[in-house]
Motif scaffolding. Structure first.
Motif, PDB file in Angstrom:
ATOM      1  N   HIS A 120     -11.253  16.975  -5.144  1.00 11.08           N
ATOM      2  CA  HIS A 120     -10.963  15.549  -4.961  1.00 11.08           C
ATOM      3  C   HIS A 120     -10.782  15.236  -3.478  1.00 11.08           C
ATOM      4  CE1 HIS A 120     -10.325  14.874  -9.238  1.00 11.08           C
ATOM      5  NE2 HIS A 120      -9.618  15.978  -9.248  1.00 11.08           N
ATOM      6  N   VAL A 121     -11.224  14.049  -3.096  1.00 14.68           N
ATOM      7  CA  VAL A 121     -10.980  13.493  -1.766  1.00 14.68           C
ATOM      8  C   VAL A 121     -10.512  12.065  -1.990  1.00 14.68           C
ATOM      9  CG1 VAL A 121     -11.980  12.832   0.452  1.00 14.68           C
ATOM     10  CG2 VAL A 121     -12.776  14.913  -0.702  1.00 14.68           C
ATOM     11  N   VAL A 122      -9.341  11.746  -1.461  1.00 16.03           N
ATOM     12  CA  VAL A 122      -8.760  10.420  -1.661  1.00 16.03           C
ATOM     13  C   VAL A 122      -8.307   9.860  -0.318  1.00 16.03           C
ATOM     14  CG1 VAL A 122      -6.930   9.112  -2.813  1.00 16.03           C
ATOM     15  CG2 VAL A 122      -7.949  11.082  -3.966  1.00 16.03           C
ATOM     16  N   GLU A 123      -8.637   8.613  -0.086  1.00 18.41           N
ATOM     17  CA  GLU A 123      -8.120   7.860   1.053  1.00 18.41           C
ATOM     18  C   GLU A 123      -7.166   6.823   0.457  1.00 18.41           C
ATOM     19  OE1 GLU A 123     -11.784   7.611   4.072  1.00 18.41           O
ATOM     20  OE2 GLU A 123     -12.243   6.981   2.013  1.00 18.41           O
ATOM     21  N   PRO A 124      -5.889   7.178   0.324  1.00 15.91           N
ATOM     22  CA  PRO A 124      -4.964   6.303  -0.401  1.00 15.91           C
ATOM     23  C   PRO A 124      -4.784   4.950   0.282  1.00 15.91           C
ATOM     24  CG  PRO A 124      -3.807   8.197   0.514  1.00 15.91           C
ATOM     25  CD  PRO A 124      -5.234   8.364   0.856  1.00 15.91           C
ATOM     26  N   ARG A 125      -4.569   3.972  -0.539  1.00 15.02           N
ATOM     27  CA  ARG A 125      -4.288   2.629  -0.046  1.00 15.02           C
ATOM     28  C   ARG A 125      -3.124   2.063  -0.843  1.00 15.02           C
ATOM     29  NH1 ARG A 125      -9.819  -0.291  -2.054  1.00 15.02           N
ATOM     30  NH2 ARG A 125      -9.821   0.587  -4.134  1.00 15.02           N
ATOM     31  N   PRO A 126      -2.471   1.073  -0.293  1.00 17.10           N
ATOM     32  CA  PRO A 126      -1.308   0.523  -0.997  1.00 17.10           C
ATOM     33  C   PRO A 126      -1.712  -0.129  -2.315  1.00 17.10           C
ATOM     34  CG  PRO A 126      -1.518  -0.417   1.226  1.00 17.10           C
ATOM     35  CD  PRO A 126      -2.725   0.416   0.969  1.00 17.10           C
ATOM     36  N   PRO A 127      -0.867   0.015  -3.315  1.00 16.01           N
ATOM     37  CA  PRO A 127      -1.164  -0.649  -4.590  1.00 16.01           C
ATOM     38  C   PRO A 127      -0.981  -2.162  -4.466  1.00 16.01           C
ATOM     39  CG  PRO A 127       0.945   0.478  -4.701  1.00 16.01           C
ATOM     40  CD  PRO A 127       0.349   0.818  -3.381  1.00 16.01           C
ATOM     41  N   GLN A 128      -1.639  -2.871  -5.334  1.00 18.61           N
ATOM     42  CA  GLN A 128      -1.620  -4.332  -5.311  1.00 18.61           C
ATOM     43  C   GLN A 128      -0.200  -4.891  -5.374  1.00 18.61           C
ATOM     44  OE1 GLN A 128      -4.379  -6.130  -4.717  1.00 18.61           O
ATOM     45  NE2 GLN A 128      -3.027  -7.899  -4.543  1.00 18.61           N
ATOM     46  N   ASP A 129       0.679  -4.245  -6.137  1.00 18.34           N
ATOM     47  CA  ASP A 129       2.031  -4.791  -6.281  1.00 18.34           C
ATOM     48  C   ASP A 129       2.899  -4.612  -5.028  1.00 18.34           C
ATOM     49  OD1 ASP A 129       2.375  -2.047  -6.543  1.00 18.34           O
ATOM     50  OD2 ASP A 129       3.695  -2.192  -8.284  1.00 18.34           O
ATOM     51  N   MET A 130       2.365  -3.971  -3.986  1.00 24.71           N
ATOM     52  CA  MET A 130       3.100  -3.839  -2.721  1.00 24.71           C
ATOM     53  C   MET A 130       2.555  -4.770  -1.630  1.00 24.71           C
ATOM     54  SD  MET A 130       3.662   0.283  -2.484  1.00 24.71           S
ATOM     55  CE  MET A 130       4.668   0.175  -1.007  1.00 24.71           C
ATOM     56  N   MET A 131       1.531  -5.547  -1.933  1.00 24.81           N
ATOM     57  CA  MET A 131       0.877  -6.361  -0.923  1.00 24.81           C
ATOM     58  C   MET A 131       1.761  -7.461  -0.346  1.00 24.81           C
ATOM     59  SD  MET A 131      -1.908  -5.265  -0.003  1.00 24.81           S
ATOM     60  CE  MET A 131      -2.374  -3.658  -0.532  1.00 24.81           C
ATOM     61  N   ASP A 132       2.842  -7.810  -1.041  1.00 22.07           N
ATOM     62  CA  ASP A 132       3.722  -8.852  -0.497  1.00 22.07           C
ATOM     63  C   ASP A 132       4.777  -8.286   0.456  1.00 22.07           C
ATOM     64  OD1 ASP A 132       5.048  -7.548  -2.549  1.00 22.07           O
ATOM     65  OD2 ASP A 132       5.941  -9.351  -3.393  1.00 22.07           O
ATOM     66  N   ILE A 133       4.836  -6.977   0.627  1.00 22.41           N
ATOM     67  CA  ILE A 133       5.746  -6.355   1.593  1.00 22.41           C
ATOM     68  C   ILE A 133       5.185  -6.602   2.993  1.00 22.41           C
ATOM     69  CG2 ILE A 133       6.697  -4.162   2.422  1.00 22.41           C
ATOM     70  CD1 ILE A 133       6.549  -3.158  -0.482  1.00 22.41           C
TER      71      ILE A 133
END
Length: 147
Positions: A114-127
Motif C-alpha cells: 500500500h501507498v497512501v498520501e493521507p489527507r484530512p477527513p471531510q469532517d475536519m474541514m471546518d478546523i
C-alpha cells in the motif's frame, strides 16, 4: 537506527513513524531491514512526503497580508540534506523522491502492498487551517512485504 544491528530474519514486522526522512543512508537501512525481516515480514512506515521536504523550508509562501499563496516545491530531484525548523529548533532532514522510496523497496526485494498520501477527513474541514492541508501532501504512508 542507522547503527542498529540484529540477526537476520528475526522480526515479523518493522514499523517506523516519521523517522526515515532523518536517515542519511536510507539505502543501507532498507537493506538491513530486509535482512532482519522474516520472509513475508512487513515494513510499515510513514515519512514526510517528498513534496513537503523538497525545498527545505516546509512553510507556505504568503502574500503581503499574510494569506497563504502556495506551498513551495523546489529542487525536488536534488536529493539530500535539508535544514528545516521543527518546533522552533533547526533539524537536519534528508529529502528523497517518491521514486527513490518506492524503487529502493522494490529493488531490495520488497513487494509494495500500500501507498497512501493521507489527507484530512471531510469532517475536519471546518478546523482552521485544515482546508489548506488539501493543497499539498504532507505525509507518505507505505507498507511493503519481504518476498
Amino acid at each position: 537506527m542507522e547503527d542498529l544491528d540484529f540477526d537476520p530474519e528475526i522480526f515479523d514486522v518493522v514499523i517506523s513513524s516519521l523517522a526515515f526522512h532523518y536517515v542519511e543512508d536510507f539505502d543501507r537501512l532498507v537493506k538491513n531491514i530486509h535482512r532482519w525481516l522474516k520472509t513475508g515480514g512487513l515494513l510499515v512506515f510513514s515519512a514526510e512526503h517528498p513534496v513537503f521536504t523538497s525545498s527545505g523550508s516546509q512553510d507556505w509562501f504568503y502574500d503581503k497580508d499574510g494569506n497563504i499563496m502556495h506551498f513551495p516545491v523546489d529542487n525536488y530531484y536534488y536529493e539530500g540534506r535539508r535544514e528545516a525548523v521543527f518546533l522552533g529548533e533547526k533539524v537536519i532532514k534528508y529529502h528523497r523522491t517518491l521514486t527513490t522510496y518506492l524503487e529502493l523497496l522494490l529493488q531490495t526485494g520488497f513487494e509494495i502492498c500500500h501507498v497512501v498520501e493521507p489527507r484530512p477527513p471531510q469532517d475536519m474541514m471546518d478546523i482552521p487551517g485544515m482546508a489548506d492541508e488539501m493543497r499539498r501532501p504532507m505525509m507518505l504512508l507505505v507498507s511493503a512485504k519481504k518476498k
